[in-house]
Enzyme design. Structure first.
Site, mmCIF file in Angstrom:
data_model
loop_
_atom_site.group_PDB
_atom_site.id
_atom_site.type_symbol
_atom_site.label_atom_id
_atom_site.label_comp_id
_atom_site.label_asym_id
_atom_site.label_seq_id
_atom_site.Cartn_x
_atom_site.Cartn_y
_atom_site.Cartn_z
ATOM 1 N N GLU A 287 0.826 -1.216 0.000
ATOM 2 C CA GLU A 287 0.000 0.000 0.000
ATOM 3 C C GLU A 287 0.859 1.265 0.000
ATOM 4 O O GLU A 287 1.940 1.293 0.588
ATOM 5 C CB GLU A 287 -0.878 0.023 1.260
ATOM 6 C CG GLU A 287 -1.847 -1.134 1.308
ATOM 7 C CD GLU A 287 -2.417 -1.394 2.701
ATOM 8 O OE1 GLU A 287 -3.549 -1.889 2.784
ATOM 9 O OE2 GLU A 287 -1.732 -1.102 3.706
ATOM 10 N N GLN B 239 3.158 -5.892 16.893
ATOM 11 C CA GLN B 239 2.503 -4.656 17.356
ATOM 12 C C GLN B 239 2.190 -4.683 18.853
ATOM 13 O O GLN B 239 1.898 -3.635 19.447
ATOM 14 C CB GLN B 239 1.160 -4.438 16.615
ATOM 15 C CG GLN B 239 1.218 -4.554 15.106
ATOM 16 C CD GLN B 239 2.107 -3.516 14.458
ATOM 17 O OE1 GLN B 239 2.111 -2.349 14.847
ATOM 18 N NE2 GLN B 239 2.891 -3.934 13.476
ATOM 19 N N GLY C 221 -8.037 -6.334 11.439
ATOM 20 C CA GLY C 221 -8.934 -6.328 10.272
ATOM 21 C C GLY C 221 -8.698 -5.055 9.498
ATOM 22 O O GLY C 221 -9.193 -3.997 9.873
ATOM 23 N N ASP C 222 -7.895 -5.124 8.436
ATOM 24 C CA ASP C 222 -7.487 -3.887 7.775
ATOM 25 C C ASP C 222 -7.360 -4.014 6.259
ATOM 26 O O ASP C 222 -6.658 -3.234 5.625
ATOM 27 C CB ASP C 222 -6.159 -3.383 8.382
ATOM 28 C CG ASP C 222 -5.033 -4.400 8.248
ATOM 29 O OD1 ASP C 222 -5.279 -5.499 7.716
ATOM 30 O OD2 ASP C 222 -3.907 -4.104 8.674
ATOM 31 N N VAL D 146 -7.883 0.833 10.826
ATOM 32 C CA VAL D 146 -7.233 0.228 9.649
ATOM 33 C C VAL D 146 -5.878 0.878 9.395
ATOM 34 O O VAL D 146 -5.052 0.330 8.660
ATOM 35 C CB VAL D 146 -8.113 0.329 8.371
ATOM 36 C CG1 VAL D 146 -9.373 -0.488 8.508
ATOM 37 C CG2 VAL D 146 -8.439 1.775 8.013
HETATM 38 N N1 LIG Z 1 -4.762 -0.955 11.835
HETATM 39 C C1 LIG Z 1 -3.500 -0.625 11.670
HETATM 40 O O1 LIG Z 1 -3.153 0.556 11.578
HETATM 41 C C2 LIG Z 1 -2.464 -1.704 11.641
HETATM 42 C C3 LIG Z 1 -1.097 -1.361 11.761
HETATM 43 C C4 LIG Z 1 -0.178 -2.391 11.828
HETATM 44 C C5 LIG Z 1 -0.593 -3.710 11.715
HETATM 45 N N2 LIG Z 1 -1.916 -3.995 11.543
HETATM 46 C C6 LIG Z 1 -2.404 -5.360 11.455
HETATM 47 O O2 LIG Z 1 -2.338 -5.891 12.769
HETATM 48 C C7 LIG Z 1 -2.114 -7.296 12.725
HETATM 49 C C8 LIG Z 1 -0.942 -7.650 13.618
HETATM 50 O O3 LIG Z 1 0.245 -7.106 13.081
HETATM 51 P P1 LIG Z 1 1.663 -7.619 13.604
HETATM 52 O O4 LIG Z 1 2.680 -6.775 12.919
HETATM 53 O O5 LIG Z 1 1.653 -7.692 15.091
HETATM 54 O O6 LIG Z 1 1.645 -9.095 12.992
HETATM 55 P P2 LIG Z 1 2.421 -10.390 13.523
HETATM 56 O O7 LIG Z 1 2.375 -11.374 12.415
HETATM 57 O O8 LIG Z 1 3.755 -9.998 14.083
HETATM 58 O O9 LIG Z 1 1.513 -10.889 14.746
HETATM 59 C C9 LIG Z 1 0.264 -11.466 14.585
HETATM 60 C C10 LIG Z 1 0.079 -12.487 15.692
HETATM 61 O O10 LIG Z 1 -1.258 -12.986 15.647
HETATM 62 C C11 LIG Z 1 -1.210 -14.347 16.024
HETATM 63 N N3 LIG Z 1 -2.448 -15.014 15.596
HETATM 64 C C12 LIG Z 1 -2.832 -15.331 14.348
HETATM 65 N N4 LIG Z 1 -4.056 -15.926 14.379
HETATM 66 C C13 LIG Z 1 -4.443 -15.942 15.680
HETATM 67 C C14 LIG Z 1 -5.605 -16.400 16.360
HETATM 68 N N5 LIG Z 1 -6.606 -16.955 15.696
HETATM 69 N N6 LIG Z 1 -5.672 -16.221 17.704
HETATM 70 C C15 LIG Z 1 -4.648 -15.667 18.401
HETATM 71 N N7 LIG Z 1 -3.518 -15.223 17.808
HETATM 72 C C16 LIG Z 1 -3.412 -15.352 16.471
HETATM 73 C C17 LIG Z 1 0.059 -14.870 15.349
HETATM 74 O O11 LIG Z 1 0.521 -16.073 15.929
HETATM 75 C C18 LIG Z 1 1.008 -13.693 15.561
HETATM 76 O O12 LIG Z 1 1.791 -13.845 16.735
HETATM 77 C C19 LIG Z 1 -1.888 -7.620 11.246
HETATM 78 O O13 LIG Z 1 -3.079 -8.158 10.728
HETATM 79 C C20 LIG Z 1 -1.554 -6.286 10.614
HETATM 80 O O14 LIG Z 1 -1.916 -6.243 9.261
HETATM 81 C C21 LIG Z 1 -2.860 -3.014 11.511
#
Ligand SMILES: NC(=O)c1ccc[n+]([C@@H]2O[C@H](COP(=O)([O-])OP(=O)(O)OC[C@H]3O[C@@H](n4cnc5c(N)ncnc54)[C@H](O)[C@@H]3O)[C@@H](O)[C@H]2O)c1
Length: 340
Positions: A61, A145, A231-232, A297
């Site tokens: 993006e 995060q 959810g994004d 998001v």
């Molecule tokens: N809204 C925003 O501004 C924003 C910004 C950054 C990241 N995000 C989103 O946030 C999410 C997390 O990002 P991240 O960088 O921490 O990713 P990451 O891959 O480092 O961490 C995600 C974690 O979720 C766990 N997971 C997956 N399915 C699961 C389930 N059913 N139950 C419990 N845990 C589960 C994984 O094992 C992993 O440890 C991603 O989907 C990312 O796209 C959104």
């Protein structure tokens, strides 16, 4: 002799040094304040939904925004299966430039800045939407995060008890290790349902490219605030759609959130955009029984704010590298002469 004007470049090392000098707590509390100010100036910005290229395994993006004085953009990805290849799910870089001349003034790493601004924005929203006496936070998904979110919510709301769950035990251990230096009570949970029991606020930040149901409607009690982060993207959501029917929903920028947020699964109107709360055009939580949802998001204004904030800190602290990135010539029409 340099043939270029200097542009400030902030690498991971620079960002880390800046955060270490001010301290992560002060960093979050200042960032929440500047985000509140910028969201309250909503009408000053030219906005558009981000430009997204979708692939089977992720998304890439571009997130542009233009204010009165500065323009910013971020390049960011979201590849939920990257960790299996030892790569981050989300990485980002970005740039800030002056509107007056169009000249760039900052090029920065934004993987850490994204984690900071995402957590600070969620915490800002929670100051309007969570119950004032919130004490316990539930976190589902303890990936990259997660510690940022835990600390931002601790600072903004004063929550000290954190229940947490991830399907990956190693990620849960890492979360506990990283937060052991802070004065928090950390409670590991065996599943999502038990994580949500008796919490005031819940953050979902899992990564999967599908319509998941990380939170079930029957687990959500009156008074809870939900910060939905994972959810994004179109087809990538975390909440049982029945929750959306019961919740007072706030988004960053409706035009983008309709495409990417939890509300892609909802036809009804939503309550507000975040700027309407910060500028007091609309009330936040109105009753202890409200169920509230910040359907995050990630919006370009948050990147603009964090870039400007770190630019100003880096100037004050004299941190960063100055690199000749813009041609510097006596005759501005003689670009070719630069080559001889
Ligand atoms: N809204 C925003 O501004 C924003 C910004 C950054 C990241 N995000 C989103 O946030 C999410 C997390 O990002 P991240 O960088 O921490 O990713 P990451 O891959 O480092 O961490 C995600 C974690 O979720 C766990 N997971 C997956 N399915 C699961 C389930 N059913 N139950 C419990 N845990 C589960 C994984 O094992 C992993 O440890 C991603 O989907 C990312 O796209 C959104």
């Amino acid at each position: 002799m340099w043939l270029g004007l200097m542009v400030r470049v902030l690498t991971i090392d620079h960002i880390r040094e800046i955060i270490q000098r001010i301290g992560i707590e002060a960093c979050f509390s200042q960032l929440i304040d500047v985000l509140r100010d910028d969201f309250s100036r909503w009408q000053d910005f030219e906005k558009m939904p981000r430009i997204a290229h979708h692939f089977k395994r992720g998304v890439i993006e571009l997130m542009p925004i233009c204010g009165k004085d500065y323009y910013a953009y971020k390049y960011v990805n979201g590849h939920p299966y990257n960790p299996k290849q030892n790569k981050l799910t989300v990485v980002a870089t970005g740039m800030l430039s002056e509107v007056e001349s169009g000249y760039p003034i900052l090029i920065s790493e934004m993987t850490i800045l994204t984690a900071l601004r995402t957590a600070a924005t969620g915490a800002l929203a929670a100051t309007y939407l969570a119950r004032k006496n919130s004490k316990t936070l539930g976190i589902i998904g303890t990936g990259s995060q997660s510690e940022f979110q835990a600390l931002a919510f601790h600072i903004a709301l004063g929550v000290n008890r954190i229940k947490y769950f991830d399907i990956d035990e190693k990620a849960m251990q890492k979360f506990a290790d990283n937060l052991s230096a802070f004065h928090l009570t950390l409670i590991p949970c065996k599943d999502a349902q038990s994580t949500v029991e008796n919490v005031d606020v819940v953050i979902t930040m899992t990564a999967d490219k599908k319509r998941s149901r990380i939170l079930e409607d029957r687990w959500i009690r009156a008074g809870m605030h939900i910060n939905g982060v994972g959810g994004d993207c179109p087809g990538k959501t975390e909440l049982d759609p029945a929750i959306l029917k019961r919740a007072k929903i706030v988004v960053e920028y409706l035009e983008q959130s309709r495409i990417e947020g939890e509300i892609q699964n909802l036809k009804d109107p939503i309550y507000a955009e975040l700027w309407q709360l910060t500028s007091q055009e609309k009330a936040g939580r109105e009753s202890d029984d409200d169920i509230t949802l910040f359907d995050a998001v990630g919006f370009a204004l948050e990147d603009y704010t964090v870039l400007k904030y770190f630019y100003s800190l880096s100037e004050k602290m004299n941190i960063g590298e100055l690199l000749p990135m813009i041609p510097s010539i006596d005759d501005p029409k003689n670009l070719f002469g630069l080559l001889s």
